[in-house]
Write a protein that holds these residues in place. Structure first.
Motif, PDB file in Angstrom:
ATOM      1  N   PRO A   1       6.844  -7.424   7.647  1.00 50.95           N
ATOM      2  CA  PRO A   1       6.625  -6.847   6.418  1.00 50.95           C
ATOM      3  C   PRO A   1       6.154  -5.836   7.230  1.00 50.95           C
ATOM      4  O   PRO A   1       5.983  -4.741   6.439  1.00 50.95           O
ATOM      5  CB  PRO A   1       5.853  -7.152   5.656  1.00 50.95           C
ATOM      6  CG  PRO A   1       5.162  -8.475   6.452  1.00 50.95           C
ATOM      7  CD  PRO A   1       6.426  -9.375   6.822  1.00 50.95           C
TER       8      PRO A   1
ATOM      9  N   LYS B   1      11.038  -0.527  12.119  1.00 51.11           N
ATOM     10  CA  LYS B   1      12.265  -0.803  11.070  1.00 51.11           C
ATOM     11  C   LYS B   1      12.880  -1.434  11.996  1.00 51.11           C
ATOM     12  O   LYS B   1      13.759  -2.173  12.069  1.00 51.11           O
ATOM     13  CB  LYS B   1      12.632   0.379  10.078  1.00 51.11           C
ATOM     14  CG  LYS B   1      13.618   1.187  10.707  1.00 51.11           C
ATOM     15  CD  LYS B   1      14.199   2.245   9.610  1.00 51.11           C
ATOM     16  CE  LYS B   1      14.924   2.976   9.936  1.00 51.11           C
ATOM     17  NZ  LYS B   1      15.789   4.005   8.937  1.00 51.11           N
TER      18      LYS B   1
ATOM     19  N   GLY C   1       5.369   4.236   2.356  1.00 48.60           N
ATOM     20  CA  GLY C   1       6.309   3.342   1.535  1.00 48.60           C
ATOM     21  C   GLY C   1       7.782   3.988   1.246  1.00 48.60           C
ATOM     22  O   GLY C   1       7.799   5.182   2.074  1.00 48.60           O
ATOM     23  N   SER C   2       7.961   4.260  -0.159  1.00 50.68           N
ATOM     24  CA  SER C   2       9.539   3.934  -0.134  1.00 50.68           C
ATOM     25  C   SER C   2       8.735   4.669  -1.160  1.00 50.68           C
ATOM     26  O   SER C   2       8.490   4.153  -2.189  1.00 50.68           O
ATOM     27  CB  SER C   2      10.346   3.233  -0.325  1.00 50.68           C
ATOM     28  OG  SER C   2      11.173   3.922  -1.502  1.00 50.68           O
TER      29      SER C   2
ATOM     30  N   THR D   1       7.556  -0.971  -2.144  1.00 48.08           N
ATOM     31  CA  THR D   1       6.363  -0.819  -0.617  1.00 48.08           C
ATOM     32  C   THR D   1       5.544   0.930  -0.870  1.00 48.08           C
ATOM     33  O   THR D   1       6.768   1.405  -1.557  1.00 48.08           O
ATOM     34  CB  THR D   1       7.362  -0.420   0.708  1.00 48.08           C
ATOM     35  OG1 THR D   1       8.380   0.680   0.584  1.00 48.08           O
ATOM     36  CG2 THR D   1       7.879  -1.712   1.057  1.00 48.08           C
TER      37      THR D   1
ATOM     38  N   TRP E   1       7.736  -1.541   7.388  1.00 47.61           N
ATOM     39  CA  TRP E   1       8.013  -0.690   6.985  1.00 47.61           C
ATOM     40  C   TRP E   1       6.556   0.196   7.225  1.00 47.61           C
ATOM     41  O   TRP E   1       5.290  -1.036   7.055  1.00 47.61           O
ATOM     42  CB  TRP E   1       8.418  -0.439   5.030  1.00 47.61           C
ATOM     43  CG  TRP E   1       7.359  -2.024   4.348  1.00 47.61           C
ATOM     44  CD1 TRP E   1       6.073  -1.233   3.616  1.00 47.61           C
ATOM     45  CD2 TRP E   1       7.985  -3.141   4.321  1.00 47.61           C
ATOM     46  NE1 TRP E   1       5.547  -2.472   3.386  1.00 47.61           N
ATOM     47  CE2 TRP E   1       6.938  -3.459   3.253  1.00 47.61           C
ATOM     48  CE3 TRP E   1       8.850  -3.644   4.449  1.00 47.61           C
ATOM     49  CZ2 TRP E   1       6.298  -4.825   2.940  1.00 47.61           C
ATOM     50  CZ3 TRP E   1       9.153  -4.545   3.843  1.00 47.61           C
ATOM     51  CH2 TRP E   1       8.426  -5.354   3.085  1.00 47.61           C
TER      52      TRP E   1
ATOM     53  N   ASN F   1      -1.159  -1.263   7.914  1.00 47.30           N
ATOM     54  CA  ASN F   1      -0.648  -1.875   7.721  1.00 47.30           C
ATOM     55  C   ASN F   1      -1.776  -3.532   7.253  1.00 47.30           C
ATOM     56  O   ASN F   1      -0.446  -4.576   6.368  1.00 47.30           O
ATOM     57  CB  ASN F   1       0.290  -2.281   9.198  1.00 47.30           C
ATOM     58  CG  ASN F   1       0.774  -1.253   9.693  1.00 47.30           C
ATOM     59  OD1 ASN F   1       0.030  -0.834  10.769  1.00 47.30           O
ATOM     60  ND2 ASN F   1       2.691  -1.525   9.227  1.00 47.30           N
TER      61      ASN F   1
ATOM     62  N   PRO G   1       8.919  -6.762  -0.587  1.00 46.88           N
ATOM     63  CA  PRO G   1       9.578  -5.771   0.516  1.00 46.88           C
ATOM     64  C   PRO G   1      10.769  -4.563  -0.989  1.00 46.88           C
ATOM     65  O   PRO G   1      11.074  -3.587  -0.160  1.00 46.88           O
ATOM     66  CB  PRO G   1      10.810  -6.377   0.321  1.00 46.88           C
ATOM     67  CG  PRO G   1       9.482  -7.687   0.681  1.00 46.88           C
ATOM     68  CD  PRO G   1       9.102  -7.692  -0.509  1.00 46.88           C
TER      69      PRO G   1
ATOM     70  N   SER H   1      -0.270  -2.569   4.152  1.00 47.90           N
ATOM     71  CA  SER H   1       1.959  -2.505   3.556  1.00 47.90           C
ATOM     72  C   SER H   1       2.551  -3.888   3.962  1.00 47.90           C
ATOM     73  O   SER H   1       3.191  -4.189   3.323  1.00 47.90           O
ATOM     74  CB  SER H   1       2.024  -1.533   4.998  1.00 47.90           C
ATOM     75  OG  SER H   1       2.022  -1.958   6.659  1.00 47.90           O
ATOM     76  N   LYS H   2       1.689  -4.771   4.886  1.00 52.02           N
ATOM     77  CA  LYS H   2       2.458  -6.294   4.973  1.00 52.02           C
ATOM     78  C   LYS H   2       2.360  -6.648   3.780  1.00 52.02           C
ATOM     79  O   LYS H   2       2.868  -8.140   4.363  1.00 52.02           O
ATOM     80  CB  LYS H   2       1.389  -7.067   5.345  1.00 52.02           C
ATOM     81  CG  LYS H   2       0.102  -7.510   5.687  1.00 52.02           C
ATOM     82  CD  LYS H   2       0.305  -8.445   7.145  1.00 52.02           C
ATOM     83  CE  LYS H   2      -1.327  -8.922   6.803  1.00 52.02           C
ATOM     84  NZ  LYS H   2      -2.401  -8.309   6.746  1.00 52.02           N
TER      85      LYS H   2
ATOM     86  N   GLU I   1       2.708  -5.975   0.685  1.00 49.10           N
ATOM     87  CA  GLU I   1       3.503  -6.192  -0.312  1.00 49.10           C
ATOM     88  C   GLU I   1       4.502  -6.353  -0.211  1.00 49.10           C
ATOM     89  O   GLU I   1       5.396  -6.754   0.100  1.00 49.10           O
ATOM     90  CB  GLU I   1       3.738  -4.104  -0.147  1.00 49.10           C
ATOM     91  CG  GLU I   1       2.782  -2.731  -0.153  1.00 49.10           C
ATOM     92  CD  GLU I   1       3.059  -1.819   0.659  1.00 49.10           C
ATOM     93  OE1 GLU I   1       1.971  -1.300   0.271  1.00 49.10           O
ATOM     94  OE2 GLU I   1       3.975  -1.832   1.804  1.00 49.10           O
TER      95      GLU I   1
ATOM     96  N   HIS J   1      10.429   3.370  -3.947  1.00 51.97           N
ATOM     97  CA  HIS J   1      10.459   2.678  -4.859  1.00 51.97           C
ATOM     98  C   HIS J   1       8.599   2.691  -5.586  1.00 51.97           C
ATOM     99  O   HIS J   1       8.382   1.764  -6.865  1.00 51.97           O
ATOM    100  CB  HIS J   1       9.651   1.439  -4.002  1.00 51.97           C
ATOM    101  CG  HIS J   1      10.569   0.316  -2.930  1.00 51.97           C
ATOM    102  ND1 HIS J   1       9.725   0.020  -1.790  1.00 51.97           N
ATOM    103  CD2 HIS J   1      11.710   0.735  -3.110  1.00 51.97           C
ATOM    104  CE1 HIS J   1      11.332  -0.215  -1.110  1.00 51.97           C
ATOM    105  NE2 HIS J   1      12.157  -0.239  -1.977  1.00 51.97           N
TER     106      HIS J   1
END
Length: 442
Positions: A176, A169, A183-184, A66, A179, A105, A63, A58-59, A61, A187
């Motif tokens: 990064p 968060k 993720g979202s 995500t 998150w 991550n 922002p 995830s790092k 990605e 997104h």
């Protein structure tokens, strides 16, 4: 590499003498396209584990996009140009195998365990995933629904399920890591098919991957098959994006309240850790085990058994490549106020900072850690994963044979020192999880 098992805990509690760790033998080579290959031969059982670690989490990605790394963990089981949609799992399981994957991550990891006479199949399947995966509208739409359901089950509809994203968060202001891998959904819903395809081209490339084969193999035959199936895959065309961000040290406490679908309050505390490769990581790993690692840990004995202020005290020690966090959570007993539970937790942290560990506790702790290491290498799946992670994170697959020595060098004084340095009560995150019924009216 630092996994905690029931066997290890039991051995530590009983003060069983440390096991001797047999050296893990392996061979390595690189293909011209940058793929790093690690092979470990063990002919004791006719099975083989094939794994591919992609150094993307995830790092890595955007922002504004995500959740891509975790999304691809699902998408890569859709099929390929030569494997029909939805058949990836069926093919492996139909040959008597098991398979799975996970995203963190820092990395995305795929593996399958098969009878050793099916090794060529496993290599072909992983090469197809790397070269020809179906990144199309049908697959993306299918997996969007899968990820939505996973998010509902694991985060939104599970009591205390949002601890990780809510803590991250607040624990990170710049990096990064702020998150979670899930993720979202906003997104993912907003992303175009071209963005998904570009992520695949950027990160699912041989020069960002480690292929590990462990089990009943012949070294020469295995290398021949690897070259046959992976040499044709082209190297990625651009430099792999790695965030170059240093998270600033916290000098003030961050405190907040989360109202959740729960009946009993919880107290969450999080402390930032150094990079995973830092020498202090070993002492910190031992400290987290001493504080919250199982029924014999300091906080469980004191807060759950003796004072009965908590129903449970546990930890999520996230050791991450660029600097993780130590998340400690405790669920209050009936009638216990969160502030009272927090106060008792803080007293125990200060006790370790001021008094350290007894000789008896330190000996037990060393036994636990040593037995955990041996246990983590007791299966082909464990060896394959540990070899891959050793190369990806530490730049040296032989780290698998060095980790025991690293832990053996940790002293009681080291554990007391890192407790003082990293468990800073003035530079942490504290969250109270309270029932929604207690939420003030808007």
């Amino acid at each position: 590499m630092r996994k905690f098992t029931a066997l290890g805990m039991l051995a530590g509690i009983l003060s069983i003498p440390a096991f001797a760790q047999n050296k893990i033998e392996f061979k390595e080579f690189d293909l011209e396209n940058g793929l790093h290959v690690i092979m470990h031969q063990d002919q004791s059982t006719p099975i083989v584990v094939t794994s591919v670690l992609y150094h993307v989490g995830s790092k890595n990605e955007n922002p504004e996009r995500t959740g891509f790394a975790h999304f691809f963990e699902h998408l890569m089981f859709e099929g390929s140009e030569n494997i029909e949609r939805g058949q990836y799992m069926n093919i492996i399981q139909g040959r008597g195998g098991t398979l799975n994957a996970y995203t963190s991550n820092d990395i995305t990891y795929y593996y399958e365990s098969l009878p050793s006479n099916e090794l060529e199949l496993a290599l072909y399947m992983e090469s197809e995933r790397m070269l020809h995966s179906k990144v199309d509208e049908t697959g993306v739409e299918t997996q969007r629904e899968v990820v939505k359901e996973e998010r509902r089950q694991r985060y939104e509809n599970q009591p205390y399920g949002t601890i990780l994203p809510e803590t991250l968060k607040r624990a990170y202001s710049k990096h990064p890591y702020q998150w979670a891998p899930i993720g979202s959904m906003e997104h993912l819903n907003a992303a175009s098919i071209e963005e998904f395809q570009q992520f695949y081209k950027d990160f699912y490339v041989p020069n960002n991957a480690i292929l590990t084969i462990a089990g009943d193999i012949d070294y020469k035959q295995t290398e021949d098959w690897v070259r046959k199936y992976f040499s044709e895959i082209p190297m990625g065309k651009k430099e792999i994006y790695r965030p170059n961000v240093k998270e600033p040290k916290k000098t003030e406490e961050i405190r907040d309240v989360i109202y959740d679908n729960i009946q009993i309050p919880a107290v969450i505390q999080a402390y930032n850790l150094p990079p995973k490769t830092d020498e202090d990581s070993y002492a910190l790993s031992m400290l987290s085990t001493y504080l919250t690692g199982g029924a014999s840990s300091l906080m469980t004995k004191e807060l759950v058994d003796k004072q009965q202020k908590a129903l449970v005290v546990a930890a999520i020690p996230l050791e991450l490549e660029d600097g993780g966090i130590f998340i400690m959570y405790s669920i209050a007993n009936m009638g216990v106020e969160p502030k009272d539970l927090e106060s008792e937790i803080d007293k125990l942290i200060l006790q370790v900072q001021e008094e350290g560990l007894s000789d008896q506790d330190f000996t037990k702790l060393k036994n636990i850690m040593e037995n955990n290491i041996v246990s983590s290498n007791s299966s082909m799946a464990g060896i394959a994963e540990n070899l891959a992670e050793a190369h990806a994170i530490y730049g040296d697959a032989n780290y698998i044979n060095k980790v025991m020595d690293a832990y053996s060098k940790v002293t009681k004084e080291d554990i007391q020192r890192v407790a003082k340095e990293y468990l800073d009560l003035k530079g942490r995150v504290v969250l109270y999880y309270l029932p929604k019924a207690q939420q003030p009216a808007q």
